[in-house]
Structure formats: C-alpha cells, structure tokens
Write a protein that holds these residues in place. Structure first.
Motif, PDB file in Angstrom:
ATOM      1  N   TYR A   1       0.814  -1.207   0.000  1.00 11.09           N
ATOM      2  CA  TYR A   1       0.000   0.000   0.000  1.00 11.09           C
ATOM      3  C   TYR A   1       0.849   1.259   0.000  1.00 11.09           C
ATOM      4  O   TYR A   1       0.443   2.298  -0.501  1.00 11.09           O
ATOM      5  N   GLU A   2       2.083   1.146   0.555  1.00 10.82           N
ATOM      6  CA  GLU A   2       2.959   2.310   0.475  1.00 10.82           C
ATOM      7  C   GLU A   2       3.398   2.553  -0.965  1.00 10.82           C
ATOM      8  O   GLU A   2       3.424   3.689  -1.453  1.00 10.82           O
ATOM      9  N   LEU A   3       3.757   1.465  -1.669  1.00  9.39           N
ATOM     10  CA  LEU A   3       4.141   1.596  -3.078  1.00  9.39           C
ATOM     11  C   LEU A   3       2.989   2.174  -3.893  1.00  9.39           C
ATOM     12  O   LEU A   3       3.171   3.062  -4.720  1.00  9.39           O
ATOM     13  N   ALA A   4       1.770   1.642  -3.642  1.00  9.79           N
ATOM     14  CA  ALA A   4       0.608   2.116  -4.394  1.00  9.79           C
ATOM     15  C   ALA A   4       0.392   3.606  -4.145  1.00  9.79           C
ATOM     16  O   ALA A   4       0.174   4.388  -5.082  1.00  9.79           O
ATOM     17  N   ALA A   5       0.476   4.004  -2.863  1.00 13.02           N
ATOM     18  CA  ALA A   5       0.280   5.420  -2.543  1.00 13.02           C
ATOM     19  C   ALA A   5       1.379   6.267  -3.185  1.00 13.02           C
ATOM     20  O   ALA A   5       1.116   7.341  -3.734  1.00 13.02           O
ATOM     21  N   GLY A   6       2.615   5.776  -3.139  1.00  9.30           N
ATOM     22  CA  GLY A   6       3.730   6.506  -3.739  1.00  9.30           C
ATOM     23  C   GLY A   6       3.538   6.692  -5.238  1.00  9.30           C
ATOM     24  O   GLY A   6       3.816   7.761  -5.787  1.00  9.30           O
ATOM     25  N   TYR A   7       3.026   5.645  -5.898  1.00  5.86           N
ATOM     26  CA  TYR A   7       2.832   5.743  -7.355  1.00  5.86           C
ATOM     27  C   TYR A   7       1.667   6.671  -7.686  1.00  5.86           C
ATOM     28  O   TYR A   7       1.725   7.424  -8.665  1.00  5.86           O
ATOM     29  N   ALA A   8       0.607   6.622  -6.863  1.00  5.90           N
ATOM     30  CA  ALA A   8      -0.512   7.546  -7.095  1.00  5.90           C
ATOM     31  C   ALA A   8      -0.049   8.992  -6.892  1.00  5.90           C
ATOM     32  O   ALA A   8      -0.438   9.899  -7.637  1.00  5.90           O
ATOM     33  N   TYR A   9       0.812   9.168  -5.906  1.00  3.17           N
ATOM     34  CA  TYR A   9       1.398  10.491  -5.608  1.00  3.17           C
ATOM     35  C   TYR A   9       2.213  10.982  -6.816  1.00  3.17           C
ATOM     36  O   TYR A   9       2.044  12.119  -7.284  1.00  3.17           O
ATOM     37  N   ALA A  10       3.041  10.089  -7.370  1.00  2.00           N
ATOM     38  CA  ALA A  10       3.825  10.441  -8.558  1.00  2.00           C
ATOM     39  C   ALA A  10       2.899  10.762  -9.729  1.00  2.00           C
ATOM     40  O   ALA A  10       3.165  11.680 -10.515  1.00  2.00           O
ATOM     41  N   ALA A  11       1.781   9.996  -9.840  1.00  2.31           N
ATOM     42  CA  ALA A  11       0.821  10.262 -10.913  1.00  2.31           C
ATOM     43  C   ALA A  11       0.282  11.682 -10.789  1.00  2.31           C
ATOM     44  O   ALA A  11       0.160  12.402 -11.787  1.00  2.31           O
ATOM     45  N   GLY A  12      -0.005  12.108  -9.560  1.00  2.00           N
ATOM     46  CA  GLY A  12      -0.484  13.469  -9.347  1.00  2.00           C
ATOM     47  C   GLY A  12       0.544  14.490  -9.821  1.00  2.00           C
ATOM     48  O   GLY A  12       0.203  15.473 -10.488  1.00  2.00           O
ATOM     49  N   ALA A  13       1.817  14.241  -9.507  1.00  2.00           N
ATOM     50  CA  ALA A  13       2.876  15.174  -9.901  1.00  2.00           C
ATOM     51  C   ALA A  13       2.991  15.254 -11.421  1.00  2.00           C
ATOM     52  O   ALA A  13       3.135  16.342 -11.998  1.00  2.00           O
ATOM     53  N   ILE A  14       2.909  14.092 -12.078  1.00  2.00           N
ATOM     54  CA  ILE A  14       3.004  14.089 -13.545  1.00  2.00           C
ATOM     55  C   ILE A  14       1.763  14.756 -14.137  1.00  2.00           C
ATOM     56  O   ILE A  14       1.849  15.493 -15.129  1.00  2.00           O
ATOM     57  N   GLY A  15       0.610  14.537 -13.495  1.00  2.00           N
ATOM     58  CA  GLY A  15      -0.613  15.191 -13.951  1.00  2.00           C
ATOM     59  C   GLY A  15      -0.514  16.709 -13.869  1.00  2.00           C
ATOM     60  O   GLY A  15      -0.871  17.417 -14.819  1.00  2.00           O
ATOM     61  N   VAL A  16       0.019  17.211 -12.757  1.00  2.00           N
ATOM     62  CA  VAL A  16       0.195  18.662 -12.612  1.00  2.00           C
ATOM     63  C   VAL A  16       1.113  19.184 -13.715  1.00  2.00           C
ATOM     64  O   VAL A  16       0.865  20.237 -14.304  1.00  2.00           O
ATOM     65  N   SER A  17       2.169  18.409 -14.031  1.00  2.00           N
ATOM     66  CA  SER A  17       3.132  18.856 -15.034  1.00  2.00           C
ATOM     67  C   SER A  17       2.463  19.140 -16.373  1.00  2.00           C
ATOM     68  O   SER A  17       2.873  20.031 -17.105  1.00  2.00           O
ATOM     69  N   PHE A  18       1.447  18.339 -16.719  1.00  2.00           N
ATOM     70  CA  PHE A  18       0.828  18.492 -18.033  1.00  2.00           C
ATOM     71  C   PHE A  18      -0.532  19.167 -17.977  1.00  2.00           C
ATOM     72  O   PHE A  18      -1.223  19.223 -18.989  1.00  2.00           O
ATOM     73  N   ALA A  19      -0.946  19.652 -16.799  1.00  3.16           N
ATOM     74  CA  ALA A  19      -2.273  20.266 -16.694  1.00  3.16           C
ATOM     75  C   ALA A  19      -2.314  21.545 -17.532  1.00  3.16           C
ATOM     76  O   ALA A  19      -1.477  22.423 -17.363  1.00  3.16           O
ATOM     77  N   GLY A  20      -3.284  21.632 -18.436  1.00  6.34           N
ATOM     78  CA  GLY A  20      -3.342  22.780 -19.333  1.00  6.34           C
ATOM     79  C   GLY A  20      -4.218  23.908 -18.812  1.00  6.34           C
ATOM     80  O   GLY A  20      -4.264  24.983 -19.399  1.00  6.34           O
ATOM     81  N   ASP A  21      -4.951  23.661 -17.734  1.00  5.86           N
ATOM     82  CA  ASP A  21      -5.804  24.710 -17.181  1.00  5.86           C
ATOM     83  C   ASP A  21      -5.797  24.589 -15.669  1.00  5.86           C
ATOM     84  O   ASP A  21      -5.374  23.577 -15.114  1.00  5.86           O
ATOM     85  N   LEU A  22      -6.290  25.631 -15.013  1.00  7.69           N
ATOM     86  CA  LEU A  22      -6.175  25.696 -13.562  1.00  7.69           C
ATOM     87  C   LEU A  22      -7.043  24.657 -12.858  1.00  7.69           C
ATOM     88  O   LEU A  22      -6.700  24.194 -11.769  1.00  7.69           O
ATOM     89  N   VAL A  23      -8.168  24.260 -13.496  1.00  9.49           N
ATOM     90  CA  VAL A  23      -9.031  23.278 -12.845  1.00  9.49           C
ATOM     91  C   VAL A  23      -8.368  21.895 -12.845  1.00  9.49           C
ATOM     92  O   VAL A  23      -8.316  21.222 -11.804  1.00  9.49           O
ATOM     93  N   SER A  24      -7.824  21.478 -13.981  1.00 11.56           N
ATOM     94  CA  SER A  24      -7.119  20.183 -14.003  1.00 11.56           C
ATOM     95  C   SER A  24      -5.948  20.219 -13.029  1.00 11.56           C
ATOM     96  O   SER A  24      -5.675  19.247 -12.326  1.00 11.56           O
ATOM     97  N   LEU A  25      -5.242  21.356 -13.021  1.00  8.39           N
ATOM     98  CA  LEU A  25      -4.104  21.491 -12.104  1.00  8.39           C
ATOM     99  C   LEU A  25      -4.559  21.263 -10.673  1.00  8.39           C
ATOM    100  O   LEU A  25      -3.941  20.518  -9.925  1.00  8.39           O
ATOM    101  N   PHE A  26      -5.681  21.873 -10.322  1.00  9.37           N
ATOM    102  CA  PHE A  26      -6.174  21.747  -8.951  1.00  9.37           C
ATOM    103  C   PHE A  26      -6.519  20.300  -8.613  1.00  9.37           C
ATOM    104  O   PHE A  26      -6.204  19.814  -7.523  1.00  9.37           O
ATOM    105  N   VAL A  27      -7.148  19.592  -9.568  1.00  8.81           N
ATOM    106  CA  VAL A  27      -7.548  18.209  -9.307  1.00  8.81           C
ATOM    107  C   VAL A  27      -6.313  17.349  -9.019  1.00  8.81           C
ATOM    108  O   VAL A  27      -6.255  16.623  -8.022  1.00  8.81           O
TER     109      VAL A  27
END
Lengths: 566, 89
Positions: free
Chosen positions: A93-119
């Motif tokens: 569960y730590e690995l899963a949480a860590g990967y979901a956390y990384a997914a959030g970071a990668i998502g922020v990197s490519f967010a094209g608008d402020l709402v996606s960025l916030f999510v």
C-alpha cells in the motif's frame, strides 16, 4: 493517437494494480509502469492536445511544453528509481500510494488549465498523506494529520484563488500572470504552501522524517518541485519570490545546523534548495528560469539519493538520530560513498550536477546586477556544504565509532543509489545532456577556470570552518521550535483556554441556575407543598372553609370593580 | 580513534587523520595561491579580490554557525516537547 493519452494514467493504473498483484507480477508492475509513463511523457506534443467542456469552461488535461516535459521526465524517472529502491522492502500500500502520488505530480506537469491542475494537486495531497502515514508510528499518524490539514488548507486557498482569477479574467488558462488581484495572491499563497515557503515551512520537516525509510524517498521529490514548476508557469519574474526564496535558503541552513534527526537535516535542506529555485523564478530572466528548472531536475536526483542513503542507514540500524550512529563507513562503504556523492552534489561541488545547475541561478543574479542576492546565494552555497555536504556524511558515516556494524544496502537499494550517483556525476561532467532540454536556449558555460576556482575556494574554506567549529556543532538531543509552534502549541493553548473559560462560565451558570431552582423549590414548598417539616400543608394547599373563600372572592371582585372604574 | 585502535579501519587511524589534515591544509593554501594564475571574474568588484571566496566562505559559515548557536538557545527544546500534553500531539 498515442500522444493524446495523459501519461499520469499509467501511474494511476499501476497504483491500482500493485495491491492485487503478487510476487514477481507486482515487481514487474512497479518497475515497468514508470518506464512506460516516461515513454508517453515524451510523446506529449507541444501545446494543448485537446479540450473538453466542463461547466462553462474548457478543460485541457494535457498540454505539453519543454519545461513541462522536463519536470514530468524527472518525476517518472524518480518513480522508477524510487520503485526500484523500495519494491522489496516497502509494503504494497505504500508503493501504491507513492505511485498515485507520482501520478499526481506528472498530472500537474501536463495540466493545461487551472481546474485540471487543482484536481491533480489535491490528488498529490491525498496520497502523499497516505505515504506519511505508512511510517506506521504514532508520530507518523499525528504528523500525517498535521500534514493533511496544511495541504488541504493550501488547496482551499489555491481553489479560492483560481475562482477569483476565473471571475476576474473569465479564463482558466495557465499562463504567466501579473500578481495584481486578490485571486492571483491567493493562488500564489496556495502554491507557496506546497513549496514550503515561510511561515509554513515547518510542515516539511515535521512530516517527511516520520515516514518510512522508503516513503521519505518518494516524499522528497514531488510536492515542492511541482510547486516550482507551477511558479515557473504562472509567476515568472514575480519580485516577492526573490525575498521569499532567500528567506527559505537561510532558514533551511540555520535549522539544519540545529537538528539532530538525520532525515530532518535533509528535510530542512530541501527547503534550502527549493529556496534557490523560488528565488530564481523571482529573478525571472531566461537564465534564471533555466536555472530553476535545471536545479529542480538535479535536486530531485541528489536529494532522493541522500534520502536513500539515510534510508538504508535507518533500515539497517533502526536509528534516526546523529547521536545514535557514526562510524558506519566501515561496514556500509557503498551507502557511504553514494551518500557522499549526493552530499557533494547538493553542495554544488564542481563535477557534480549541483555545480552545473545552481551556478546558473547565481549567474542570473549577477547578470541582473542583484548584488545582495548574489552574495547571499554565495553564502548559502557555502552554508549548504556546511549543513548537508559535510554534516550529513560526517555525523552518519564518520564522526565517532558508534560500535554499530550493520550490513550494507540490499541489492535493489544499492542499485537505485548507484543509478542516481552516476546521474549526479554525469550531469556534472556533461551538463549539455540536461541543458538541451531546458525551456530556453542555454548560453552558459559552468566550467570557466575562474568560476571553478571561486566555488572551490568557497566550499573548501567552509569545510575548514566546519571542522574548526565542530565543538560548536555538537549534536544535542533536541528539536527546534518553528512557526508551527503557533498552531501546535499557542493555538492549542488558546483553544484549551477558551474551552476552560467556557467550562467555567458554563459551570457558574449551572450552579447559579441550580441555586435559583432550589430557592424556588423552597418557596413553592412553603406555599404549595402538602407536607413540610410541620405536617400543616402550605398556605395555598390547605382546605379552607366556604365562608373564607366567599369572602376572598367578594374582595377580589370589589378590587376588580374599583380598578375598572379608575 | 586512540592508540588502541591500530587494528581499526585505516581511515580511522590517527596517522591517517593527521595526514588528511595536512593534505587538506595544502589544498586550501594551493586554492588561494592559484588565484595568482587563474583570473576570477568579479561581477561586483569585491568578489574578484584575491582570496575573496575563501574568506567569504569561511566567514559566512562562521556567522551562520554562531547565529544558529544563538538561535538554538531560544528555540531548542527537549525531543518530547510536543508530547508533554502542552500541544495537540
């Protein structure tokens, strides 16, 4: 078609699969997912890929550019090496949480608008909290709750800011903003909370060191650096960032010098390093923004390397504090060498990635004739060598012989450390590997003889200062108060005080009410009671003869008639 | 790291440490002297002075350590400070 897939999806899918998968399949998912993600990061085209209608706005979940790809690349690479480091030791569960956390970071990197960025921003806040909680101790639980409160508060401030900007401008595009309205100030504050800017820097050193040895490797990478990327995208050249950055730089050094917990030293030095980047974004020239991006890239590598080295020590010895360890180089040579490489890189020693990236920021300050900034950054470079560059390896691996003879790192942890050590040196020896991916063209040569000599003098003499001042730096088993004292103690006391006052007032009211009731009861008993001390009933409860009653009625009626006439 | 540690790791022997100090001192001297040969560009004048970085590095570290030490008297608390029931944790 492939280039339209948001790369974060793969990390989210991996996070979902890590739990149910077992054995080699789980290992395969952990190791493959970041590499697949990395490939897709490089398929993202420049510009907005597509937009979707959402309420009255157009949502753009995928927007590419050089700097966005650079950050997503290092986040994916970090997830891979972090996964390699932890897949045999960390719980699923730590690995899963860590990967979901990384997914959030990668998502922020490519967010094209402020709402996606916030999510994606909130996604990171949620799963990083879970990673903190995976520390499993009561301290981790409590620190995780404080961490979550701070980041959810930051999220709310960011959201209010986004709404303000949307109302003011009618647009939720991510583009450089003039910081001239309440909305933009709120947004900036929300982002700066994630960058561990003052006065809330304390959340970082509070939460990260309580996580597991593997969890802190993930934590060190994502939250603060996505904040830097967001600052680069939204607030380049915002003057207030220069001052905030310089404060963070000095704060990190001073607190790290006072600290005894190994990972808390490293946590403070994250604030210090992020301060360099915040300052660079504030300077805002092409050279400065290149420097901020390059430094973030290099920083993730060497900071994760330092946390890995510290993590191995904690994993093998169970000790967290400098005063408990020492002399570990004897049996942990690889961990010691990798830790030293990381420490040299964070100090910006020539031939390491810290030198080729951090000096860009100093150069940007010099080019803009910002003499104070330049001098403070130079002092801070010396200070980094003092608090992290020598202090960390010295107290952990040398210092005195603690008598501990732990085994060196397990093979997967060793492999992860070697990969990042090699990268630290590679980016120091061949900086063009990184420079060509920076957002602006690079016309900068880190290796002029004069510059190398300047920094060697600066660093070696701060090394001399370290060893001469060692008696002053004796580790003590203490913690240092921070601004978080205001809400952890002062606010708590105010709250407990308020409760105590309320309880006292409440008690007084209850007591007063009780005595009034008791008195009423006595009166009622006296006049209405059917029994008392004497067996005669109360005056209104007695049986009266008809004549007396008729007399009273006649008197009452007379009184009524009289009152009626006058 | 005293006489009885002759069987210790070579890095921890007093002789090695003495040697390391000498090498370190020689490196420091050479680094300053090298400025006679290598031109260090000063962006603000003062940072181009002979041995400026050496002095500045040393003195700023001294200042930071002393400042931290002074601040420590005010800010340092026992490790269980927050567990004493005077806070939320």
């Amino acid at each position: 078609m492939l280039e339209l897939i948001p790369p974060a999806i793969f990390m989210i899918v991996a996070a979902l699969l890590i739990g149910p998968a077992r054995g080699h399949l789980r290992s395969a998912i952990v190791l493959a997912a970041p590499l697949i993600t990395l490939w897709f990061v490089w398929q993202v085209p420049n510009g907005i890929a597509y937009d979707l209608p959402f309420l009255d706005y157009r949502i753009q979940p995928l927007e590419g550019s050089e700097v966005r790809r650079l950050f997503a690349t290092i986040f994916a690479l970090m997830a891979f090496v972090g996964g390699l480091y932890s897949f045999r030791q960390a719980r699923a569960y730590e690995l899963a949480a860590g990967y979901a956390y990384a997914a959030g970071a990668i998502g922020v990197s490519f967010a094209g608008d402020l709402v996606s960025l916030f999510v994606y921003w909130e996604f990171m806040a949620l799963f990083s909290t879970v990673v903190v909680w995976c520390g499993g101790t009561p301290e981790a639980r409590r620190a995780g709750i404080r961490y979550a409160i701070m980041h959810l508060l930051g999220g709310v401030i960011l959201m209010v800011g986004i709404e303000g900007v949307a109302v003011d401008t009618g647009s939720i595009d991510i583009r450089p903003m003039l910081n001239n309205s309440v909305g933009t100030w709120m947004m900036l504050s929300g982002i700066l909370i994630n960058a561990a800017a003052p006065p809330v820097s304390a959340w970082l050193a509070d939460a990260y060191p309580t996580s597991s040895p593997t969890g802190s490797v993930f934590l060190s990478a994502f939250t603060t650096k996505t904040a830097i990327l967001t600052l680069i995208l939204l607030y380049p050249g915002e003057p207030v960032l220069v001052g905030i950055g310089l404060f963070m730089v000095m704060y990190g050094i001073i607190y790290a010098l006072l600290e005894n917990d190994i990972r808390r030293i490293l946590a403070y030095s994250i604030v210090n390093q992020v301060g360099f980047m915040v300052c660079a974004v504030g300077i805002g020239t092409q050279m400065a923004l290149n420097g901020a991006a390059a430094h973030a890239f290099a920083h993730i590598i060497y900071k994760a390397l330092l946390f890995m080295s510290a993590g191995v020590v904690i994993y093998r010895t169970g000790f967290n504090r400098c005063t408990d360890v020492g002399g570990l180089f004897r049996t942990m040579p690889l961990t010691a060498i990798c830790g030293i490489v990381g420490a040299l890189a964070i100090s910006g020693f020539p031939l390491t990635s810290g030198f080729t990236t951090k000096t860009m920021i100093s150069q940007a300050a010099a080019d803009e004739s910002l003499v104070t900034v330049y001098m403070l950054l130079a002092a801070a470079s010396a200070g980094v060598f003092l608090h992290a560059g020598i202090k960390f390896p010295w107290f952990v691996f040398f210092q005195r012989d603690s008598g501990l003879r732990p085994k060196d790192a397990p093979w997967n942890m060793a492999a992860a450390m070697v990969i990042f050590s090699v990268l630290c040196i590679l980016l120091g020896v061949a900086p063009d590997l990184l420079y060509r991916f920076l957002p602006y063209p690079v016309e900068y040569d880190a290796y002029t003889p004069g510059k190398v000599l300047f920094y060697l003098q600066l660093l070696m003499f701060s090394g001399l200062a370290f060893f001469l001042l060692l008696p002053l730096m004796k580790r003590t088993e203490t913690i240092s108060l921070d601004f978080d004292w205001l809400w952890r103690v002062a606010l708590f006391r105010v709250a407990s005080g308020t409760f105590a006052v309320a309880a006292a007032v409440g008690g007084a009211v209850t007591a007063a009410a009780g005595s009034v009731l008791a008195r009423l009861r006595v009166v009622a008993t006296r006049y209405l009671g059917t029994s008392g001390d004497d067996t005669r009933p109360g005056v209104l409860a007695r049986t009266w003869p008809i004549g007396v009653t008729a007399l009273w009625i006649a008197l009452l009626l007379t009184a009524y008639v009289l009152i009626y006439y006058f | 790291m005293n006489e009885s540690h002759h069987d210790d790791h070579w890095l921890a022997r007093p002789a090695t440490i003495k040697l390391l100090w000498r090498v370190f001192a020689a490196v420091l001297v050479l680094l300053v002297l090298a400025q006679a040969v290598i031109y260090v560009k000063g962006y603000f004048g003062v940072d181009g002075w002979f041995g400026f970085a050496a002095a500045y590095g040393f003195l700023s570290c001294l200042a930071m350590v002393l400042f931290a030490k002074a601040l420590g008297y005010v800010l340092k608390r026992d490790e269980d400070y927050y567990d004493d029931g005077n806070s939320d944790a």
